[in-house]
Design an enzyme around this catalytic site. Structure first.
Site, PDB file in Angstrom:
ATOM      1  N   LEU A 169       6.491   0.876  -7.497  1.00 44.96           N
ATOM      2  CA  LEU A 169       7.212   0.517  -6.274  1.00 44.96           C
ATOM      3  C   LEU A 169       8.671   0.199  -6.552  1.00 44.96           C
ATOM      4  O   LEU A 169       9.550   0.644  -5.822  1.00 44.96           O
ATOM      5  CB  LEU A 169       6.514  -0.653  -5.578  1.00 44.96           C
ATOM      6  CG  LEU A 169       5.029  -0.410  -5.286  1.00 44.96           C
ATOM      7  CD1 LEU A 169       4.484  -1.517  -4.427  1.00 44.96           C
ATOM      8  CD2 LEU A 169       4.814   0.959  -4.642  1.00 44.96           C
ATOM      9  N   ASP A 170       8.947  -0.547  -7.613  1.00 45.86           N
ATOM     10  CA  ASP A 170      10.350  -0.839  -7.935  1.00 45.86           C
ATOM     11  C   ASP A 170      11.097   0.433  -8.339  1.00 45.86           C
ATOM     12  O   ASP A 170      12.143   0.754  -7.777  1.00 45.86           O
ATOM     13  CB  ASP A 170      10.418  -1.848  -9.087  1.00 45.86           C
ATOM     14  CG  ASP A 170      10.243  -3.288  -8.624  1.00 45.86           C
ATOM     15  OD1 ASP A 170      10.472  -3.566  -7.437  1.00 45.86           O
ATOM     16  OD2 ASP A 170       9.904  -4.128  -9.471  1.00 45.86           O
ATOM     17  N   MET A 171      10.587   1.135  -9.342  1.00 49.88           N
ATOM     18  CA  MET A 171      11.276   2.353  -9.773  1.00 49.88           C
ATOM     19  C   MET A 171      11.239   3.403  -8.666  1.00 49.88           C
ATOM     20  O   MET A 171      12.211   4.114  -8.428  1.00 49.88           O
ATOM     21  CB  MET A 171      10.663   2.901 -11.071  1.00 49.88           C
ATOM     22  CG  MET A 171      10.903   2.002 -12.281  1.00 49.88           C
ATOM     23  SD  MET A 171      10.025   2.591 -13.787  1.00 49.88           S
ATOM     24  CE  MET A 171      10.975   4.060 -14.212  1.00 49.88           C
TER      25      MET A 171
END
Lengths: 411, 411
Positions: free
Chosen positions: A173-175
């Site tokens: 989700l972050d990347m």
């Protein structure tokens, strides 16, 4: 810093990142990889939170920070003071892109609303990330990758069939939100090329999560049941998954009878061919557990290397289940040249994982290693027209910090 | 098809997709979402393999196909015959982008090498996907998302601490490679805007996998041990993960003592505060299993709703562990408006998951639902200048197929 290939379309563009942890730093790193000048604005003293995420470390520096911050300049600036705010305004006015993932609303509270940013620079592309999206009851809440994996349904489908729910152990989700930011920024740049005007691009962890779940969500929307955890298995094909060997695991898949028969032949397991309930893929899906158990009793008789040897010539889809250290040293991984040395002033043997893309056969060239905190404060302030003495006084009154000031920590 | 927002920078660009399964179809779908005209070239009879991946299905159509093929036109063309090859050459000459994920080398074998493509259209951007990258001993091998998850090390770190390795149950390599294709194509479009020349962009599943593993790979390169499976846990923080409740699981995390104490207070679990070995995050990381067991004994006394109520006001990071059907109906998910109806001629109530991005507050408009096989063969051939009679004779001799020809299946 080394000069960027003249080929890059982002060369000469300035990106200001007010990022922390992973999502905005990663998106900005990709823009730097692709040739943009990325100026990372950090807090006094500690900088990006990820600088403190030790262990793991590399020569005293956080591996997480090193993973998401190459090809950038670091500037320490307290933009909550009057003069600091003016300097951030000047920096924004000089920039093409601003990307940030602070807690929702906090940059606006410091005076940088989208309205104000547009006033400062009508050509600015403003990429504002959030956890739960920019509307709705949770719009103002902070979020973290694992929490949003749970909220979106990803955790519920990850892990063993009979075990507890698990987390996806990479920053999908972050990347992923960083990647969507890059897609949105490229589209906004091409719109600006046509119109001269910037855009407001808003990705979020929750939206990224729902996109990963596109097929499961549409399956439920179509009236199907919510998917369950299947370990390494696959809903529509049995066998498919990681099977034990005498010294590890091997991953294999047989989606039709022809492949299934070749698999059994290769493993001296012909006896399973005629077993009741194992006759077709549809049968095997219905008897998932007995098939997996019976096949495991054969794979475990061999070492991983033996299974790979036996399957090599068969066209049965298969792979070793590599550990991360095995992957790093793998012959094919070396051959594609994605993991490359990058000179770092304090880390002998420093290496990075390149962008997963080549252009006309080559990876884009690097601009530099992840910067020490405040390494570029002086040069960036000078690029705004400030003289040596101005900068000295900003350092003296704590508005800015960098090399040689006590507020800047070493890394 | 409805007209695309004049705002999109891809409006008026033509993308030819020769894709199957997920990676190229997904990348092309994103380009269509962002406004490009996407022409999907499919095989006679069956078309994209994903059309056959049932169940799950929606009114007889594969959910997987429906998930990755909106905003496209479908053309059935046998480009391995003489006249069919000429038509694909004309289509390529009319295009801005060609994206494909056939088995490595197979499009070249049909006469479409990068050299030939460049001859046909020097402005063409050619996105050629592969499984294992375009160099090295495995360059020619086909690959599938789960096999490359295993090969790259992802499977080795996914799943329960004491259980078998698991697969990440979303298409992080297929969809991820589609996303990287989009990034590469945007960069190539901006290079072309400057130079007039196209580029050869090559992403792969293996490169995408190594990029997800950036931090674990760099940790190993720094001399650290290969990471192990931790279920829903996190290496540097305890507690962090999914904990059982009386009717499900709840995800929570406490990275420092302040948060840990607030968590214990909220769960009436103050007794754990002074337990030997539970005193600091570093202690708790060393006693991961006892901490998780002790905390579980408290969380399981409550329903999920009760735990969420108790943690709501505490600032302890937490989330429900939603199932996919719960996520689909969640209030915040509804509020962000990412899951929207799209008119489909054969599926009442059809819905899709939008791009996870808004521009100036809005999602890009859609062009149309996933096409039936060959739905647009006539109109696309007509766009190349062919008349009705020419098209009839191509349909008659089997070079092309579409609506009303026996070779085109219904979906």
């Amino acid at each position: 810093m080394a000069s960027v290939s003249a080929g890059s379309s982002l060369a000469g563009l300035r990106v200001v990142e007010i990022g922390t942890s992973v999502a905005a730093p990663y998106g900005a790193q990709v823009l730097g990889d692709l040739g943009a000048e990325v100026i990372k604005v950090e807090r006094h003293g500690t900088g990006d939170d990820a600088r403190q995420w030790l262990p793991p470390e590399w020569e005293g520096r956080s591996v997480a920070f090193l993973s998401f911050n190459r090809n950038k300049k670091s500037v320490v600036l307290d933009y909550k003071t009057g003069r600091g705010r003016e300097l951030l305004e000047e920096l924004v006015a000089s920039a093409d892109v601003l990307i940030q993932n602070l807690r929702p609303g906090s940059l606006a509270k410091a005076g940088f609303t989208w309205e104000r940013l547009r006033e400062l620079n009508p050509r600015l592309i403003y990429c504002e990330m959030s956890g739960y999206g920019h509307t709705g009851p949770r719009a103002g809440q902070p979020a973290y990758d694992p929490m949003v994996q749970a909220y979106s349904g990803i955790v519920s489908i990850t892990g063993g069939e009979d075990g507890d729910p698990a987390r996806v152990p990479v920053s999908l989700l972050d990347m992923g939100t960083g990647m969507w930011a890059v897609v949105g920024i490229y589209e906004a740049l091409r719109r600006r090329d046509a119109t001269g005007r910037g855009s407001h691009v808003q990705p979020s962890l929750l939206q990224t999560a729902l996109t990963w779940l596109t097929a499961p969500l549409m399956g439920v929307a179509a009236g199907g049941a919510a998917p369950k955890r299947l370990g390494s298995g696959y809903r529509a094909t049995v066998p498919s998954g990681a099977f034990p060997t005498s010294d590890g695991h091997v991953f294999l898949q047989a989606g039709n009878n022809d492949t299934w028969h070749r698999l059994l032949e290769a493993l001296d397991a012909r006896e399973l061919r005629d077993r009741e309930g194992f006759g077709s893929n549809a049968d095997r899906v219905r008897h998932r557990n007995p098939v997996n158990v019976a096949l495991s009793q054969h794979t475990v008789k061999f070492t991983t290397a033996e299974v790979l040897d036996r399957l090599g010539p068969t066209l049965v889809p298969h792979s070793a289940v590599h550990t991360v250290d095995q992957a790093l040293e793998d012959e094919q991984v070396r051959a594609i040249g994605q993991i490359v040395p990058l000179e770092h002033p304090g880390i002998p043997g420093f290496r990075v994982v390149n962008l997963p893309l080549t252009f006309d056969g080559g990876y884009p060239p690097h601009q530099g290693a992840p910067p020490e905190l405040g390494a570029d404060t002086r040069s960036v302030l000078a690029s705004l027209g400030l003289g040596e003495q101005d900068i000295d006084s900003l350092f003296a009154d704590g508005t800015a910090a960098g090399r040689g000031t006590p507020d800047a920590v070493k890394h």
